[in-house]
Scaffold this motif. Structure first.
Motif, PDB file in Angstrom:
ATOM      1  N   CYS A 300       0.846  -1.198   0.000  1.00 32.50           N
ATOM      2  CA  CYS A 300       0.000   0.000   0.000  1.00 32.50           C
ATOM      3  C   CYS A 300       0.882   1.249   0.000  1.00 32.50           C
ATOM      4  CB  CYS A 300      -0.827   0.083   1.285  1.00 32.50           C
ATOM      5  SG  CYS A 300      -1.764  -1.389   1.621  1.00 32.50           S
ATOM      6  N   GLY A 301       0.348   2.312  -0.562  1.00 33.48           N
ATOM      7  CA  GLY A 301       0.984   3.632  -0.462  1.00 33.48           C
ATOM      8  C   GLY A 301       2.413   3.622  -0.974  1.00 33.48           C
ATOM      9  N   THR A 302       3.293   4.149  -0.158  1.00 34.41           N
ATOM     10  CA  THR A 302       4.702   4.230  -0.523  1.00 34.41           C
ATOM     11  C   THR A 302       5.300   2.853  -0.786  1.00 34.41           C
ATOM     12  OG1 THR A 302       5.084   6.325   0.548  1.00 34.41           O
ATOM     13  CG2 THR A 302       6.945   4.822   0.500  1.00 34.41           C
ATOM     14  N   ALA A 303       4.931   1.875   0.021  1.00 40.40           N
ATOM     15  CA  ALA A 303       5.465   0.521  -0.167  1.00 40.40           C
ATOM     16  C   ALA A 303       5.045  -0.029  -1.527  1.00 40.40           C
ATOM     17  CB  ALA A 303       4.972  -0.387   0.956  1.00 40.40           C
ATOM     18  N   SER A 347       6.009  -4.110   3.592  1.00 34.47           N
ATOM     19  CA  SER A 347       5.379  -3.278   4.621  1.00 34.47           C
ATOM     20  C   SER A 347       6.414  -2.806   5.636  1.00 34.47           C
ATOM     21  CB  SER A 347       4.291  -4.086   5.342  1.00 34.47           C
ATOM     22  OG  SER A 347       3.755  -3.341   6.400  1.00 34.47           O
ATOM     23  N   GLN A 348       6.488  -1.517   5.816  1.00 36.93           N
ATOM     24  CA  GLN A 348       7.388  -0.967   6.825  1.00 36.93           C
ATOM     25  C   GLN A 348       6.988  -1.475   8.211  1.00 36.93           C
ATOM     26  OE1 GLN A 348       8.433   1.076  10.057  1.00 36.93           O
ATOM     27  NE2 GLN A 348       6.485   1.841   9.310  1.00 36.93           N
ATOM     28  N   SER A 349       5.699  -1.300   8.515  1.00 39.64           N
ATOM     29  CA  SER A 349       5.220  -1.602   9.872  1.00 39.64           C
ATOM     30  C   SER A 349       5.036  -3.094  10.102  1.00 39.64           C
ATOM     31  CB  SER A 349       3.882  -0.917  10.106  1.00 39.64           C
ATOM     32  OG  SER A 349       2.931  -1.403   9.165  1.00 39.64           O
ATOM     33  N   ALA A 399       5.022  10.357   7.122  1.00 40.41           N
ATOM     34  CA  ALA A 399       5.440  10.208   5.725  1.00 40.41           C
ATOM     35  C   ALA A 399       6.678   9.316   5.669  1.00 40.41           C
ATOM     36  CB  ALA A 399       5.754  11.571   5.131  1.00 40.41           C
ATOM     37  N   SER A 400       6.583   8.286   4.882  1.00 44.11           N
ATOM     38  CA  SER A 400       7.684   7.330   4.819  1.00 44.11           C
ATOM     39  C   SER A 400       8.810   7.849   3.924  1.00 44.11           C
ATOM     40  CB  SER A 400       7.130   6.021   4.248  1.00 44.11           C
ATOM     41  OG  SER A 400       8.117   5.044   4.290  1.00 44.11           O
ATOM     42  N   GLN A 407      13.221  -0.240   1.292  1.00 38.54           N
ATOM     43  CA  GLN A 407      12.362  -1.191   0.547  1.00 38.54           C
ATOM     44  C   GLN A 407      12.860  -1.317  -0.891  1.00 38.54           C
ATOM     45  OE1 GLN A 407       8.619   0.761   1.198  1.00 38.54           O
ATOM     46  NE2 GLN A 407       8.203  -0.326   3.101  1.00 38.54           N
ATOM     47  N   LEU A 484       2.713  11.547  -4.020  1.00 34.65           N
ATOM     48  CA  LEU A 484       2.089  11.099  -2.762  1.00 34.65           C
ATOM     49  C   LEU A 484       2.654  11.882  -1.576  1.00 34.65           C
ATOM     50  CD1 LEU A 484       0.273   9.136  -1.124  1.00 34.65           C
ATOM     51  CD2 LEU A 484       2.202   7.567  -1.056  1.00 34.65           C
ATOM     52  N   GLU A 488       0.418  14.206   0.963  1.00 31.19           N
ATOM     53  CA  GLU A 488       0.390  13.889   2.390  1.00 31.19           C
ATOM     54  C   GLU A 488       0.797  15.087   3.242  1.00 31.19           C
ATOM     55  OE1 GLU A 488       3.091  10.379   2.510  1.00 31.19           O
ATOM     56  OE2 GLU A 488       1.772   9.732   4.126  1.00 31.19           O
ATOM     57  N   VAL A 603      -1.491   1.589   9.522  1.00 28.02           N
ATOM     58  CA  VAL A 603      -2.920   1.568   9.206  1.00 28.02           C
ATOM     59  C   VAL A 603      -3.474   0.164   9.442  1.00 28.02           C
ATOM     60  CG1 VAL A 603      -4.644   2.163   7.470  1.00 28.02           C
ATOM     61  CG2 VAL A 603      -2.500   3.420   7.572  1.00 28.02           C
TER      62      VAL A 603
HETATM   63  O1  M6R Z   1       3.612   0.090   7.063  1.00 30.21           O
HETATM   64  P1  M6R Z   1       3.401  -0.022   5.589  1.00 30.21           P
HETATM   65  O2  M6R Z   1       4.658   0.079   4.808  1.00 30.21           O
HETATM   66  O3  M6R Z   1       2.622  -1.254   5.212  1.00 30.21           O
HETATM   67  O4  M6R Z   1       2.504   1.228   5.201  1.00 30.21           O
HETATM   68  C1  M6R Z   1       1.973   1.372   3.919  1.00 30.21           C
HETATM   69  C2  M6R Z   1       1.421   2.767   3.716  1.00 30.21           C
HETATM   70  O5  M6R Z   1       0.389   3.026   4.611  1.00 30.21           O
HETATM   71  C3  M6R Z   1       2.515   3.834   3.887  1.00 30.21           C
HETATM   72  O6  M6R Z   1       3.581   3.608   3.023  1.00 30.21           O
HETATM   73  C4  M6R Z   1       1.940   5.247   3.617  1.00 30.21           C
HETATM   74  O7  M6R Z   1       1.566   5.364   2.277  1.00 30.21           O
HETATM   75  C5  M6R Z   1       2.968   6.303   4.019  1.00 30.21           C
HETATM   76  N1  M6R Z   1       2.381   7.213   4.971  1.00 30.21           N
HETATM   77  C6  M6R Z   1       3.441   7.124   2.891  1.00 30.21           C
HETATM   78  O8  M6R Z   1       4.310   8.131   3.270  1.00 30.21           O
END
Ligand code: M6R
Length: 606
Positions: A300-303, A347-349, A399-400, A407, A484, A488, A603
């Motif tokens: 999702c998103g940045t990932a 996924s970062q998280s 913001a990632s 990644q 993005l 954000e 999220v």
């Molecule tokens: O923890 P994750 O990498 O799974 O999160 C995915 C996205 O929610 C995350 O990359 C989001 O888009 C960032 N806030 C972007 O800066």
């Protein structure tokens, strides 16, 4: 999403609870609250306020009672607006039981109807409040055993949750539970912690326990008991947290985001250590990469943007077809999957619910799962067959930035590894890529040394209403990521386009003075000239063009130079100026850089 902290021990609980909330505020920040037991059997002391944690801290004063245990919460609203009443903790009608929650209780309406019939009075619009009333009844049926009550309640709940509860009759005890939402235990000396993230207690202890799905944990200052929902005691899986408290502090930078941008050379270097010449068996967990006929990247998103770059590398270097899917869409179209499909969640998280659900879907249909993750012990790697950890350290700004760069390099490392295993890489390209990848940290440093003028230039566009980003090949996901970041942080209309696609419609957006950022493919690459033509097209319609590339583009209004690297690796360098643009624009527009409106870091709802 929400941040959750519980403390029981020798200290005055307010301090570790507030400190934990401060460190977790990035997870959610539209309201905050604390519950502390004062006297056994008396009503709990509760304070909660809408807005940032600072609003809560502002009303605490000297009147806060001393207590050796407490729970605290920072919220990202789902059910019910961000008001004082909807803020957590929620309490039962006696005011003796308090509960905090992250996630969504899907059957809360039917529970609420039933509980109201039984005489419970509700004071909020949240899904969470049903749980505290349910827990209150269950506790009575279990003669005050809060852990047993929690186990029963969890069986009745649908959805995702981390729950923490405390009762004034047994003030040293905190009971927690989790399903599809993170909860970790911090193991102290005469004190113990519960939190949604180790950052909450990192300055007190580096010992942590993982909790699995549908587990209930019961802590006192001297004991930790983990059970399943039937009450069977489970063994502890303890691990040591590898980073220290300073990693979760700003260290002299005005914002976490800026600090994290400057940490990127180290984050990338740490992720590369010992890996450019191959990944260990342990990481790929015996997945037979030769047998794989299709790779699917879910994120999702940045990932997701990192996944898009990964597609280019894996397809070219490992000669296998790759799809990149938005995790939130993947399972709903019931894609074709078989045992030769390799699914890569990024996924970062490690807790993103959309990604986790897509992973589970793929796994249940026979796919092998190889995840890329930055968080040790989180759910996504635990449910994967193999995992490539990135070493970005804790990323606090919503913001990632540094997580994205790690990644990207993780995708390159994997693509390279897969190409080697499948014999699809020539020895010359293999050696060149390994060398170029190893040089990336130094080149990111060089980019960072030259971004000052870009900050000044960005401020000139502070009042623009829109900014467009163009790229081709791996520059396209880079453009999407730049857009993005700007959305954000600057709350500004921003879109990324593939340069060649412009003429098919989006070029109508270009007006006199529209700022356009062009990610130029590497000099002498096939696409460099094509992109130069796309720049001419927007210039001819009045755009102000800022070109980012390894050579100056004469037709651009401004040029931002980055070092040369292999064309596939360029996003690692080209995205850094885009992060700086978004950062600077947010500062210039007076926005909250680290905690942008409406967002949360992790999220954990779908
Ligand atoms: O923890 P994750 O990498 O799974 O999160 C995915 C996205 O929610 C995350 O990359 C989001 O888009 C960032 N806030 C972007 O800066």
């Amino acid at each position: 999403m929400c941040g959750i902290v519980g403390y029981t021990g020798k200290s005055d609980a307010l301090s570790p609870v507030l400190e934990g909330l401060r460190r977790l505020e990035y997870r959610g920040y539209d309201s905050a609250g604390i519950a502390l037991p004062t006297q056994p059997g008396e009503k709990l002391w509760i304070e909660k306020r809408s807005g940032k944690l600072g609003n809560l801290e502002g009303v605490l004063g000297d009147a806060v009672p001393k207590s050796h245990s407490g729970i605290g919460h920072t919220r990202w609203a789902t059910h019910g607006g961000p008001t004082d009443k909807n803020a957590h903790p929620h309490v039962d009608n006696e005011g003796k039981l308090a509960l905090i929650h992250n996630g969504i209780i899907e059957n809360y309406v039917e529970l609420r109807n039933e509980l109201e019939k039984r005489g419970h009075v509700f004071t909020s619009e949240t899904d969470t409040e049903s749980v505290v009333h349910l827990l209150s009844d269950a506790r009575k049926s279990h003669n005050g055993d809060l852990a047993a009550a929690m186990r029963d309640v969890c069986k009745e709940l649908r959805g995702s949750f981390t729950l923490l509860a405390i009762h004034s009759d047994d003030p040293e005890r905190i009971v927690g539970a989790r399903r599809n939402s993170p909860l970790v235990v911090g193991v102290g000396d005469g004190e113990n912690f519960l939190a949604s993230d180790v950052a909450a207690f990192i300055s007190h202890t580096k010992r942590a326990l993982e909790l699995g799905q549908d587990e209930v944990v019961d802590i006192t200052p001297l004991s930790i008991t983990v059970t399943d929902l039937n009450g069977a005691v489970l063994p502890h899986n303890e691990y040591e947290i590898s980073w220290d408290a300073s990693a979760a502090e700003r260290g002299g930078f005005p914002h976490f985001m800026l600090k994290e941008i400057y940490e990127q050379p180290k984050a990338v270097a740490d992720t590369l250590i010992g890996r450019t010449h191959g990944l260990s068996e342990e990481i790929t967990a015996g997945i037979d990469l030769k047998a794989i006929t299709k790779v699917v990247i879910i994120a999702c998103g940045t990932a997701y943007h990192a996944g898009m770059v990964g597609k280019y590398a894996i397809e070219r270097w490992a000669d296998v077809s790759v799809d990149v899917e938005l995790a939130s869409e993947y399972r709903y179209r019931e894609p074709s999957i078989d045992k030769n499909t390799l699914v890569i969640p990024i996924s970062q998280s490690g807790e993103t619910m959309d990604t986790l659900m897509a992973l589970r879907y793929a796994k249940s249909h026979g796919a092998k799962i190889f995840s890329v993750c930055n968080t040790n012990g989180s759910t996504i790697p635990r449910e994967s067959d193999g995992v490539l950890y990135t070493f970005a350290g804790p990323e606090i700004a919503v913001a990632s930035t540094k997580a994205f760069l790690t990644q990207l390099v993780a995708m390159y490392l994997f693509a390279l590894h897969m190409g080697r295993v499948r014999g699809t890489l020539s020895p010359e390209l293999d050696a060149q890529l390994a060398q170029e990848i190893a040089e990336l940290p130094g080149k990111i440093e060089q980019v960072l040394e030259t971004v000052e003028p870009l900050r000044e230039l960005t401020r000139k566009f502070k009042d623009s209403t829109s900014m467009l980003f163009l790229g081709r090949h791996v520059g396209y996901p880079t453009a999407l990521e730049g857009a993005l970041k700007l959305k954000e942080l600057a709350y500004m209309h921003a879109e990324g386009f593939a340069g060649g696609e412009l003429k098919h419609g989006p070029i109508a957006l270009i007006d006199e003075g529209t700022p356009v950022i062009a990610i130029m493919p590497t000099e002498n690459s096939l696409l460099n000239e094509k992109m130069a033509s796309n720049v001419q097209e927007v210039k001819a319609r009045g755009a102000i063009v800022i070109a980012i590339g390894d050579a100056d583009l004469p037709s651009a209004t401004h040029n931002i130079r980055i070092p040369h690297t292999h064309e596939f690796l360029q996003p690692v360098l080209a995205v850094v100026p885009l992060q700086v643009i978004a950062y600077e624009m947010a500062v210039a527009r007076g926005n909250d850089v680290d905690q942008p409106r409406n967002l949360a870091k992790s999220v954990t709802v779908e």
